[in-house]
Design a protein around this motif. Structure first.
Motif, PDB file in Angstrom:
ATOM      1  N   PHE A  44       0.992  -1.325  -0.228  1.00 63.62           N
ATOM      2  CA  PHE A  44      -0.164  -0.049  -0.418  1.00 63.62           C
ATOM      3  C   PHE A  44       1.156   1.520   0.326  1.00 63.62           C
ATOM      4  N   VAL A  45       0.265   2.050  -0.744  1.00 63.81           N
ATOM      5  CA  VAL A  45       1.216   3.790  -0.876  1.00 63.81           C
ATOM      6  C   VAL A  45       0.003   4.825  -0.575  1.00 63.81           C
ATOM      7  N   THR A  46       0.212   5.390   0.330  1.00 69.92           N
ATOM      8  CA  THR A  46      -0.543   6.734   0.642  1.00 69.92           C
ATOM      9  C   THR A  46      -0.772   7.772  -0.587  1.00 69.92           C
ATOM     10  N   VAL A  47      -2.017   7.888  -0.195  1.00 71.71           N
ATOM     11  CA  VAL A  47      -2.280   8.890  -2.075  1.00 71.71           C
ATOM     12  C   VAL A  47      -3.594  10.494  -1.072  1.00 71.71           C
ATOM     13  N   LEU A  70     -12.207   1.845   9.435  1.00 68.80           N
ATOM     14  CA  LEU A  70     -12.213   1.216   7.630  1.00 68.80           C
ATOM     15  C   LEU A  70     -13.152   1.429   6.935  1.00 68.80           C
ATOM     16  N   GLU A  71     -13.535   2.908   6.073  1.00 66.90           N
ATOM     17  CA  GLU A  71     -14.365   3.082   6.196  1.00 66.90           C
ATOM     18  C   GLU A  71     -15.103   3.234   4.307  1.00 66.90           C
ATOM     19  N   LYS A  72     -13.740   3.371   3.420  1.00 72.46           N
ATOM     20  CA  LYS A  72     -14.434   2.518   2.349  1.00 72.46           C
ATOM     21  C   LYS A  72     -13.000   1.812   1.452  1.00 72.46           C
ATOM     22  N   GLN A  73     -14.138   0.548   0.795  1.00 74.18           N
ATOM     23  CA  GLN A  73     -12.695  -0.343   0.015  1.00 74.18           C
ATOM     24  C   GLN A  73     -13.523  -0.010  -1.198  1.00 74.18           C
ATOM     25  N   GLY A  74     -12.030   0.510  -2.321  1.00 74.01           N
ATOM     26  CA  GLY A  74     -13.073  -0.056  -3.579  1.00 74.01           C
ATOM     27  C   GLY A  74     -11.770  -1.073  -4.129  1.00 74.01           C
ATOM     28  N   SER A  75     -12.205  -0.712  -5.134  1.00 75.75           N
ATOM     29  CA  SER A  75     -11.373  -2.466  -5.922  1.00 75.75           C
ATOM     30  C   SER A  75      -9.705  -2.187  -5.892  1.00 75.75           C
ATOM     31  N   THR A  76      -9.322  -1.389  -6.186  1.00 78.02           N
ATOM     32  CA  THR A  76      -7.565  -0.830  -5.485  1.00 78.02           C
ATOM     33  C   THR A  76      -6.943  -0.339  -4.004  1.00 78.02           C
ATOM     34  N   SER A  77      -8.205   0.698  -3.825  1.00 81.56           N
ATOM     35  CA  SER A  77      -8.136   1.800  -2.724  1.00 81.56           C
ATOM     36  C   SER A  77      -9.492   1.182  -1.019  1.00 81.56           C
ATOM     37  N   LEU A  78      -7.990   1.967  -0.136  1.00 80.29           N
ATOM     38  CA  LEU A  78      -9.090   1.288   1.476  1.00 80.29           C
ATOM     39  C   LEU A  78      -8.748   3.351   1.600  1.00 80.29           C
ATOM     40  N   THR A  79     -10.174   3.371   2.279  1.00 72.81           N
ATOM     41  CA  THR A  79      -9.915   5.104   2.953  1.00 72.81           C
ATOM     42  C   THR A  79     -10.100   4.618   4.656  1.00 72.81           C
ATOM     43  N   TYR A  80      -9.209   5.065   5.309  1.00 74.93           N
ATOM     44  CA  TYR A  80      -9.721   4.883   6.401  1.00 74.93           C
ATOM     45  C   TYR A  80      -9.687   6.319   7.172  1.00 74.93           C
ATOM     46  N   PHE A  81     -11.066   6.145   8.580  1.00 66.36           N
ATOM     47  CA  PHE A  81     -11.280   7.377   9.114  1.00 66.36           C
ATOM     48  C   PHE A  81     -10.352   6.932  10.397  1.00 66.36           C
ATOM     49  N   ILE A  82      -9.601   8.226  10.905  1.00 70.17           N
ATOM     50  CA  ILE A  82      -8.625   8.367  11.625  1.00 70.17           C
ATOM     51  C   ILE A  82      -9.004   9.215  13.138  1.00 70.17           C
ATOM     52  N   SER A  83      -9.168   8.120  14.201  1.00 73.23           N
ATOM     53  CA  SER A  83      -9.322   9.553  14.655  1.00 73.23           C
ATOM     54  C   SER A  83      -8.320   9.371  16.438  1.00 73.23           C
ATOM     55  N   VAL A  84      -7.984  10.546  16.538  1.00 68.97           N
ATOM     56  CA  VAL A  84      -6.896  10.708  18.109  1.00 68.97           C
ATOM     57  C   VAL A  84      -7.597  11.187  19.141  1.00 68.97           C
ATOM     58  N   PHE A 102      -5.084   4.722   0.781  1.00 70.84           N
ATOM     59  CA  PHE A 102      -4.329   4.086   0.626  1.00 70.84           C
ATOM     60  C   PHE A 102      -4.561   3.270  -1.158  1.00 70.84           C
ATOM     61  N   VAL A 103      -3.264   3.406  -1.315  1.00 74.80           N
ATOM     62  CA  VAL A 103      -3.803   2.296  -3.325  1.00 74.80           C
ATOM     63  C   VAL A 103      -3.055   1.156  -3.570  1.00 74.80           C
ATOM     64  N   SER A 104      -3.891  -0.325  -3.604  1.00 73.36           N
ATOM     65  CA  SER A 104      -2.448  -1.213  -3.659  1.00 73.36           C
ATOM     66  C   SER A 104      -1.825  -1.610  -4.869  1.00 73.36           C
ATOM     67  N   VAL A 105      -0.910  -1.659  -4.331  1.00 69.37           N
ATOM     68  CA  VAL A 105       0.208  -1.373  -6.171  1.00 69.37           C
ATOM     69  C   VAL A 105       1.653  -2.770  -6.199  1.00 69.37           C
ATOM     70  N   ASP A 106       1.782  -3.094  -7.512  1.00 68.04           N
ATOM     71  CA  ASP A 106       2.448  -3.917  -7.188  1.00 68.04           C
ATOM     72  C   ASP A 106       3.347  -3.887  -7.085  1.00 68.04           C
ATOM     73  N   GLU A 107       4.681  -4.522  -7.647  1.00 67.23           N
ATOM     74  CA  GLU A 107       5.991  -4.901  -7.454  1.00 67.23           C
ATOM     75  C   GLU A 107       6.184  -3.255  -8.589  1.00 67.23           C
ATOM     76  N   GLN A 108       5.352  -2.905  -9.399  1.00 72.21           N
ATOM     77  CA  GLN A 108       6.140  -2.096 -10.266  1.00 72.21           C
ATOM     78  C   GLN A 108       5.594  -0.467 -10.124  1.00 72.21           C
ATOM     79  N   LEU A 110       2.136  -0.497  -9.934  1.00 74.99           N
ATOM     80  CA  LEU A 110       1.312  -0.094 -10.727  1.00 74.99           C
ATOM     81  C   LEU A 110      -0.243  -0.032 -10.088  1.00 74.99           C
ATOM     82  N   LYS A 111      -0.940   0.075  -9.773  1.00 73.93           N
ATOM     83  CA  LYS A 111      -2.070  -0.023  -9.062  1.00 73.93           C
ATOM     84  C   LYS A 111      -2.964  -1.882  -9.257  1.00 73.93           C
ATOM     85  N   LYS A 112      -3.399  -2.427  -7.908  1.00 78.17           N
ATOM     86  CA  LYS A 112      -3.491  -4.355  -8.085  1.00 78.17           C
ATOM     87  C   LYS A 112      -4.596  -4.132  -7.334  1.00 78.17           C
TER      88      LYS A 112
END
Length: 115
Positions: A44-47, A70-84, A102-108, A110-112
């Motif tokens: 995962f990379v932060t976008v 976890l607030e939202k899950q797409g086909s390649t992305s995750l959105t989390y609500f963070i409360s401190v 975050f977006v899930s990526v492969d070794e290159q 690219l979105k996965k």
């Protein structure tokens, strides 16, 4: 998922409160750990980080709690609500809230697909 952090002297800014960059770094780390625990074997990379607004001062010696949901899950992305939150005068107080994506990526890099 909950995580905790002790605020130490090296985390302070020149006003003797928590340096905001440290808090943002911890949020990124907490959300990343949560994503990897919930979706193992993904890179995962932060976008995006939404609405950076510091609601209350955080002092040295405070133990702060990060709650990642976890607030939202797409086909390649995750959105989390963070409360401190922190405890002040025996009452829990929300110190900061945001969403991080975050977006899930492969070794290159690219979105996965997550599924």
């Amino acid at each position: 998922m909950k995580h905790y952090k002790l605020v130490l002297p090296e985390h302070m800014n020149h006003q003797q409160s928590l340096f905001g960059g440290n808090l943002l770094s911890w949020i990124d780390e907490v959300a990343y750990m949560t994503a990897n625990l919930q979706f193992p074997n993904h890179r995962f990379v932060t976008v995006a980080l939404d609405n950076v607004e510091f609601k209350h001062r955080i002092d040295c010696g405070e133990i702060i709690c990060f709650c990642a949901t976890l607030e939202k899950q797409g086909s390649t992305s995750l959105t989390y609500f963070i409360s401190v939150s922190g405890t002040r005068k025996n009452a829990e107080m929300i110190l900061f809230e945001t969403r991080i994506t975050f977006v899930s990526v492969d070794e290159q890099g690219l979105k996965k697909s997550i599924c």
